[in-house]
Scaffold this motif. Sequence first.
Motif, short mmCIF file in Angstrom:
data_model
loop_
_atom_site.label_atom_id
_atom_site.label_comp_id
_atom_site.label_asym_id
_atom_site.label_seq_id
_atom_site.Cartn_x
_atom_site.Cartn_y
_atom_site.Cartn_z
N GLN A 116 0.84 -1.20 0.00
CA GLN A 116 0.00 0.00 0.00
C GLN A 116 0.87 1.25 0.00
OE1 GLN A 116 -2.35 -0.43 3.56
NE2 GLN A 116 -4.14 -1.10 2.42
N THR A 171 -7.66 -0.29 1.18
CA THR A 171 -7.13 -0.59 -0.15
C THR A 171 -8.22 -0.43 -1.21
OG1 THR A 171 -5.50 -2.10 0.76
CG2 THR A 171 -6.05 -2.39 -1.56
N PHE A 180 -1.77 -1.09 -5.04
CA PHE A 180 -3.03 -1.43 -4.40
C PHE A 180 -3.62 -2.75 -4.89
CE2 PHE A 180 -2.76 3.26 -4.10
CZ PHE A 180 -2.59 3.33 -2.73
#
Length: 105
Positions: A39, A79, A44
């Motif tokens: 992240q 996310t 992602f």
Amino acid sequence: RTAHALECMRRAVNIARDKLGAMHPTTATALLNLAVVAQGEERFEQAERLLRQALTIMKHTVGERHANTALVLGTLAKTLQELARHHEAAEMFAASVDITMETSG
């Protein structure tokens, strides 16, 4: 530095899998940690894959209503938010909060 962190976290995942097995809570935690580093690198899609693996393991090993499962759900929600999948993120956040409220007494 982040490349080094990614490599260290990958090694941690491999060690956990080798020593404890693929379906162990420690393996899920290692996957979670690797996802958090991903992240930070704005990877992602990779983070999502890792978090979904961690979520499956946590649900299987500690249960769907466990604080560790809530932690993975919350991280996955963040996310998904970054991936502009807001509806799915909101559902994950809500589930995470619900479990956290239930398990924190």
